[in-house]
Design a protein around this motif. Structure first.
Motif, PDB file in Angstrom:
ATOM      1  N   VAL A  28      20.819 -14.042   0.867  1.00 52.26           N
ATOM      2  CA  VAL A  28      20.678 -12.882  -0.028  1.00 52.26           C
ATOM      3  C   VAL A  28      20.131 -13.259  -1.395  1.00 52.26           C
ATOM      4  CG1 VAL A  28      23.164 -13.034  -0.557  1.00 52.26           C
ATOM      5  CG2 VAL A  28      21.910 -10.954  -1.110  1.00 52.26           C
ATOM      6  N   PHE A  29      20.622 -14.349  -1.984  1.00 48.53           N
ATOM      7  CA  PHE A  29      20.200 -14.688  -3.344  1.00 48.53           C
ATOM      8  C   PHE A  29      18.774 -15.240  -3.368  1.00 48.53           C
ATOM      9  CE2 PHE A  29      24.825 -15.287  -2.976  1.00 48.53           C
ATOM     10  CZ  PHE A  29      25.211 -14.188  -3.736  1.00 48.53           C
ATOM     11  N   GLY A  30      18.373 -15.900  -2.296  1.00 43.38           N
ATOM     12  CA  GLY A  30      16.983 -16.317  -2.185  1.00 43.38           C
ATOM     13  C   GLY A  30      16.050 -15.130  -2.081  1.00 43.38           C
ATOM     14  N   PHE A  31      16.417 -14.146  -1.259  1.00 38.47           N
ATOM     15  CA  PHE A  31      15.576 -12.958  -1.097  1.00 38.47           C
ATOM     16  C   PHE A  31      15.469 -12.173  -2.407  1.00 38.47           C
ATOM     17  CE2 PHE A  31      17.051 -13.086   3.538  1.00 38.47           C
ATOM     18  CZ  PHE A  31      15.880 -13.690   3.965  1.00 38.47           C
ATOM     19  N   ILE A  32      16.578 -12.007  -3.097  1.00 39.18           N
ATOM     20  CA  ILE A  32      16.554 -11.256  -4.360  1.00 39.18           C
ATOM     21  C   ILE A  32      15.713 -11.986  -5.406  1.00 39.18           C
ATOM     22  CG2 ILE A  32      17.999 -10.607  -6.335  1.00 39.18           C
ATOM     23  CD1 ILE A  32      20.123  -9.711  -4.321  1.00 39.18           C
ATOM     24  N   SER A  33      15.856 -13.298  -5.493  1.00 41.65           N
ATOM     25  CA  SER A  33      15.131 -14.047  -6.517  1.00 41.65           C
ATOM     26  C   SER A  33      13.620 -13.960  -6.318  1.00 41.65           C
ATOM     27  CB  SER A  33      15.571 -15.508  -6.507  1.00 41.65           C
ATOM     28  OG  SER A  33      15.172 -16.164  -5.305  1.00 41.65           O
ATOM     29  N   GLU A  34      13.164 -13.837  -5.075  1.00 39.53           N
ATOM     30  CA  GLU A  34      11.730 -13.691  -4.833  1.00 39.53           C
ATOM     31  C   GLU A  34      11.168 -12.471  -5.540  1.00 39.53           C
ATOM     32  OE1 GLU A  34       9.751 -15.051  -0.932  1.00 39.53           O
ATOM     33  OE2 GLU A  34      11.642 -14.124  -0.323  1.00 39.53           O
ATOM     34  N   ARG A  35      11.988 -11.434  -5.671  1.00 37.12           N
ATOM     35  CA  ARG A  35      11.540 -10.225  -6.363  1.00 37.12           C
ATOM     36  C   ARG A  35      11.720 -10.354  -7.879  1.00 37.12           C
ATOM     37  NH1 ARG A  35      12.573 -10.226  -0.772  1.00 37.12           N
ATOM     38  NH2 ARG A  35      11.557  -8.398   0.160  1.00 37.12           N
ATOM     39  N   ILE A  56      11.924  -0.365 -13.764  1.00 38.69           N
ATOM     40  CA  ILE A  56      11.256   0.802 -13.179  1.00 38.69           C
ATOM     41  C   ILE A  56       9.789   0.485 -12.902  1.00 38.69           C
ATOM     42  CG2 ILE A  56      10.540   3.189 -13.580  1.00 38.69           C
ATOM     43  CD1 ILE A  56      13.080   3.489 -15.330  1.00 38.69           C
ATOM     44  N   LYS A  57       9.110  -0.122 -13.883  1.00 39.99           N
ATOM     45  CA  LYS A  57       7.667  -0.350 -13.781  1.00 39.99           C
ATOM     46  C   LYS A  57       7.308  -1.399 -12.739  1.00 39.99           C
ATOM     47  CE  LYS A  57       3.615  -1.393 -16.635  1.00 39.99           C
ATOM     48  NZ  LYS A  57       3.120  -1.662 -18.026  1.00 39.99           N
ATOM     49  N   TYR A  58       8.054  -2.506 -12.705  1.00 37.68           N
ATOM     50  CA  TYR A  58       7.641  -3.634 -11.874  1.00 37.68           C
ATOM     51  C   TYR A  58       8.428  -3.790 -10.573  1.00 37.68           C
ATOM     52  CZ  TYR A  58       5.206  -4.837 -16.166  1.00 37.68           C
ATOM     53  OH  TYR A  58       4.402  -4.803 -17.283  1.00 37.68           O
ATOM     54  N   LEU A  59       9.557  -3.086 -10.454  1.00 36.69           N
ATOM     55  CA  LEU A  59      10.337  -3.146  -9.221  1.00 36.69           C
ATOM     56  C   LEU A  59      10.335  -1.798  -8.502  1.00 36.69           C
ATOM     57  CD1 LEU A  59      13.434  -5.297 -10.312  1.00 36.69           C
ATOM     58  CD2 LEU A  59      11.296  -6.065  -9.268  1.00 36.69           C
ATOM     59  N   LYS A  75       0.810  -1.212   0.000  1.00 37.54           N
ATOM     60  CA  LYS A  75       0.000   0.000   0.000  1.00 37.54           C
ATOM     61  C   LYS A  75       0.847   1.268   0.000  1.00 37.54           C
ATOM     62  CE  LYS A  75      -4.063  -2.031   2.254  1.00 37.54           C
ATOM     63  NZ  LYS A  75      -5.002  -1.955   3.418  1.00 37.54           N
ATOM     64  N   ASN A  76       1.905   1.261   0.757  1.00 38.54           N
ATOM     65  CA  ASN A  76       2.692   2.487   0.924  1.00 38.54           C
ATOM     66  C   ASN A  76       4.159   2.286   0.594  1.00 38.54           C
ATOM     67  OD1 ASN A  76       0.442   4.058   1.998  1.00 38.54           O
ATOM     68  ND2 ASN A  76       0.627   2.751   3.814  1.00 38.54           N
ATOM     69  N   THR A  77       4.457   1.255  -0.189  1.00 38.22           N
ATOM     70  CA  THR A  77       5.848   1.000  -0.555  1.00 38.22           C
ATOM     71  C   THR A  77       5.881   0.248  -1.879  1.00 38.22           C
ATOM     72  OG1 THR A  77       7.959   0.175   0.298  1.00 38.22           O
ATOM     73  CG2 THR A  77       6.038  -1.229   0.625  1.00 38.22           C
ATOM     74  N   THR A  78       7.056  -0.010  -2.393  1.00 34.27           N
ATOM     75  CA  THR A  78       7.239  -0.743  -3.646  1.00 34.27           C
ATOM     76  C   THR A  78       8.152  -1.937  -3.392  1.00 34.27           C
ATOM     77  OG1 THR A  78       9.221   0.472  -4.325  1.00 34.27           O
ATOM     78  CG2 THR A  78       7.068   1.443  -4.902  1.00 34.27           C
ATOM     79  N   LEU A  79       8.314  -2.780  -4.396  1.00 35.19           N
ATOM     80  CA  LEU A  79       9.213  -3.923  -4.243  1.00 35.19           C
ATOM     81  C   LEU A  79      10.637  -3.469  -3.935  1.00 35.19           C
ATOM     82  CD1 LEU A  79       6.839  -5.641  -5.443  1.00 35.19           C
ATOM     83  CD2 LEU A  79       8.609  -7.000  -6.561  1.00 35.19           C
ATOM     84  N   THR A  80      11.087  -2.431  -4.642  1.00 36.66           N
ATOM     85  CA  THR A  80      12.436  -1.931  -4.385  1.00 36.66           C
ATOM     86  C   THR A  80      12.555  -1.378  -2.975  1.00 36.66           C
ATOM     87  OG1 THR A  80      13.078  -1.491  -6.684  1.00 36.66           O
ATOM     88  CG2 THR A  80      14.046  -0.074  -4.998  1.00 36.66           C
TER      89      THR A  80
END
Length: 254
Positions: free
Chosen positions: A223-230, A172-175, A136-141
């Motif tokens: 770290v690589f597991g967390f990044i891959s989720e995005r 930009i659009k999805y992250l 609601k108040n944040t983005t994936l990045t």
């Protein structure tokens, strides 16, 4: 043929049949003598502390052949294919204990019923993912940078743009602006899509691994597991996949 691998590291999953196949990750001793392990054949099992379920996904990518559809879930997280009572909003992931799991038809051990369900869903869709959380108040990045190291996230975006410049606008659009988050790396899709995605994903993560110091904190070391989720979110939306979004449930006492 459909194979859904249930990723586990400490207990035997509650379900197992011709479609639902437990796969043990990491360095622990065998849970059972016959359980499938991700430390055989072509593998990156030694990286499990940093790559999480991705060591199983790498193993599936490299070693599983002659299947139509393939996917993963977790020993305590499953797609909710069959019981709409657990699809109530607002949460995309409901919680249930193992006793209720055994009594309630959320999943099924009937292979024909499960096979027919997945075939029907993928007839008109490219991939099955968990129903996404919507920020609601944040983005994936912003979410990643709040929870983890910002410098790793900025570097992985740079690597993607260098290797795959066509993704620049989608980043930009999805992250950077995106608010939908399909979590847990759970997916079911054709083996072709699965292979293409993981070829793309590991080309990025393996390069990132050469350029960062892995955190010493046990949680942040994933770290690589967390990044891959995005990154799965970036990949499916950039490629305009038709996504079937399925609610899920988490077994709380495992």
């Amino acid at each position: 043929m459909i194979k859904i691998f249930i990723v586990t590291h400490k207990i035997l999953p509650l379900l197992s049949n011709e479609i639902l196949i437990p796969i043990q990750v990491g360095k622990n001793e065998n849970i059972t003598e016959t359980i499938l392990r991700d430390n055989t054949h072509d593998n990156i099992s030694e990286k499990n502390n940093n790559y999480c379920e991705l060591t199983a996904m790498y193993w599936i990518w490299k070693n599983i052949k002659d299947v139509k559809y393939v996917g993963i879930c977790h020993y305590r997280r499953y797609f909710n294919f069959f019981n709409p009572i657990f699809n109530l909003k607002p949460s995309a992931q409901k919680k249930i204990n193992s006793s209720n799991f055994k009594r309630t038809k959320i999943f099924t051990s009937n292979t024909l019923e499960l096979e027919n369900k997945i075939n029907s869903l993928l007839k008109n869709h490219d991939i099955i993912l968990m129903k996404p959380y919507k920020f609601k108040n944040t983005t994936l990045t912003q979410n990643y940078c709040k929870e983890h190291r910002q410098e790793d996230w900025e570097l992985v975006k740079k690597i993607i743009i260098e290797k795959y410049p066509e993704y620049k606008k989608s980043i930009i659009k999805y992250l950077d602006e995106g608010v939908l988050f399909h979590v847990a790396n759970m997916m079911i899709c054709s083996k072709e899509i699965f292979d293409n995605y993981h070829s793309w994903l590991f080309s990025i993560l393996f390069e990132l691994e050469t350029k960062i110091n892995i955190p010493t904190d046990q949680y942040q070391a994933r770290v690589f597991g967390f990044i891959s989720e995005r990154l799965i979110n970036l990949y499916v939306y950039h490629n305009n996949f038709k996504i079937k979004k399925i609610p899920s449930f988490r077994i709380t006492d495992l």
